[in-house]
Design a protein around this motif. Structure first.
Motif, short mmCIF file in Angstrom:
data_model
loop_
_atom_site.label_atom_id
_atom_site.label_comp_id
_atom_site.label_asym_id
_atom_site.label_seq_id
_atom_site.Cartn_x
_atom_site.Cartn_y
_atom_site.Cartn_z
N UNK A 66 -5.83 -20.48 3.58
CA UNK A 66 -6.34 -21.13 4.79
C UNK A 66 -6.86 -22.54 4.51
N UNK A 67 -7.21 -22.80 3.26
CA UNK A 67 -7.66 -24.14 2.88
C UNK A 67 -6.44 -25.04 2.69
N UNK A 68 -6.57 -26.30 3.10
CA UNK A 68 -5.47 -27.25 3.01
C UNK A 68 -5.89 -28.41 2.09
N UNK A 69 -5.14 -28.61 1.05
CA UNK A 69 -5.39 -29.74 0.14
C UNK A 69 -4.59 -30.93 0.64
N UNK A 70 -5.25 -32.05 0.96
CA UNK A 70 -4.51 -33.20 1.49
C UNK A 70 -3.53 -33.79 0.44
N UNK A 71 -2.50 -34.45 0.93
CA UNK A 71 -1.46 -35.00 0.05
C UNK A 71 -2.01 -36.00 -0.95
N UNK A 72 -3.12 -36.67 -0.57
CA UNK A 72 -3.62 -37.74 -1.45
C UNK A 72 -4.54 -37.24 -2.55
#
Length: 421
Positions: A414-420
């Motif tokens: 459910x956690x999203x790691x941003x692309x940057x």
């Protein structure tokens, strides 16, 4: 009365051994009895008959859609305090004309959802909310049926965090200002006054505070009718308490509560709405947990369970008591020992009981927290990244998982790691 009893030395939910459920779904888990939910709902219906009435279950106490469907199929209405609860009630098949929308902070979006989906009434808590609902209803070309919640300044004599009827509480408008607020409501477009709402608190164990509040509501009904308002419904809220201990002291019964309503309000010819939650759901559920360790400390012994404060927060939040019993029935002469019953969360507050006399148990034994159906699973969370507790519903000799335990992967994904990053 509930349907969690020992049979052949093992604690059962109706006709199902809790140990059987534990072997299937693991621990900890919540277990609800269909028979107890049904019985407690019908106690309220019987107590109010023959007055015209609707018993609206307070979803905030137990919001699983399967439970809502069970009660809705019996004819129950629903008391909701958010769009999420409203949509849960609709998902359970409860029609909009049996749903009452309460709560002090309804947003315009929540108002829109309820108006478009169908609603029995909004219980208005403030003048700004009333004006906002008028704007939303007018924009939709709809008419919103309303009651206005009055605060009668009555001490419910309950825990300060669940008292709602004193003048310093955030709920409702002062009853002394009711006439002017109703007059404004009558002038606003898109609103239709249908009655009065009052709710003074939760876990009340005596009837006198109800009687004080309802006498004030009766007088207000006569006054508002004289002013030309249609008062056809009286929403009396909920709040009747349950016995959290097996002592001889018990809160009033629904039949006694119903008699009080008939005595104080029955002459007004109004439909009576009540919104019980805890008394329907509380003793209908248990939390079953496993002993991880028995730890001998300095001057005290600890029973460390696999359930924690994130699974059942009431003891930490309210210093609430729950009876804790062994799932395997102890013999009549079985020795006992005083334990601090705790969970594995890294907080000293993760304590269910101190110096509680319990039968001697060992690692791997099962225990059950009684009266855990209300404000148990609904307040659970994933603190310490612990998965939410599954919920199980029993009917007769079979059971079904009505909310599964999420996996660790389910939580983490459910956690999203941003692309940057």
């Amino acid at each position: 009365m509930d349907h969690f009893l020992y049979r052949n030395g093992s604690l059962h939910a109706e006709d199902v051994p809790l140990s059987e459920i534990a072997a299937s779904v693991g621990t900890p888990f919540y277990c609800y009895s269909s028979a107890t939910l049904t019985r407690h709902y019908r106690l309220f219906k019987d107590a109010l008959d023959p007055l015209p009435n609707m018993v609206c279950f307070a979803i905030k106490s137990l919001s699983n859609v399967a439970v809502l469907k069970l009660l809705g199929d019996l004819g129950a209405g629903m008391d909701v305090v958010s769009a999420g609860e409203y949509l849960r009630a609709r998902a359970a098949g409860v029609p909009g004309d049996r749903i009452v929308f309460s709560g002090v902070g309804k947003t315009r979006e929540e108002m829109r959802i309820a108006l478009e989906g169908g609603i029995r009434q909004f219980n208005i808590e403030s003048e700004p909310e009333m004006r906002a609902l008028s704007e939303v209803a007018t924009a939709l070309g709809a008419t919103a049926p309303i009651t206005i919640r009055v605060n009668p300044d009555v001490d419910a004599r309950t825990h300060e965090k669940i008292a709602t009827g004193k003048s310093e509480n955030k709920f409702g408008i002062p009853i002394a200002r009711a006439r002017e607020v109703y007059a404004e409501a009558a002038r606003l477009p898109g609103l239709r006054i249908v009655g009065i709402d009052v709710h003074i608190g939760s876990q009340l164990v005596e009837l006198e505070p109800f009687e004080q509040a309802y006498k004030k509501v009766a007088a207000l009904t006569e006054t508002l009718r004289a002013d030309g308002h249609t008062i056809s419904r009286l929403d009396l809220g909920g709040g009747l308490g349950i016995p959290y201990t097996r002592s001889n002291e018990a809160p009033p019964l629904p039949v006694e509560y119903g008699a009080l309503i008939k005595r104080t309000l029955g002459h007004l010819g109004c439909e009576i709405e009540i919104e019980p939650g805890r008394l329907i759901s509380g003793n209908s559920g248990v939390l079953v947990s496993k002993v991880i360790y028995v730890k001998n400390g300095e001057g005290r012994d600890f029973l460390i369970l696999d359930a924690a404060m994130n699974d059942l927060v009431r003891p930490a939040m309210y210093s609430a008591h729950h009876d804790i019993i062994a799932v395997t029935e102890p013999g009549p002469a079985a020795p006992t020992q005083a334990f601090d019953v705790v969970g594995p969360v890294c907080e000293t507050g993760d304590t269910f009981a101190k110096a509680r006399e319990l039968p001697l148990v060992v690692e791997g034994d099962l225990v059950a927290f009684r009266s855990a159906g209300a404000y148990g699973a609904v307040m659970a969370n994933e603190y310490n990244s612990r998965p939410l507790v599954p919920e199980v519903l029993v009917r007769d000799d079979h059971f079904a998982v009505i909310r599964p335990r999420p996996s660790y992967d389910d939580m983490i994904k459910r956690d999203i790691v941003p692309d940057w990053l």
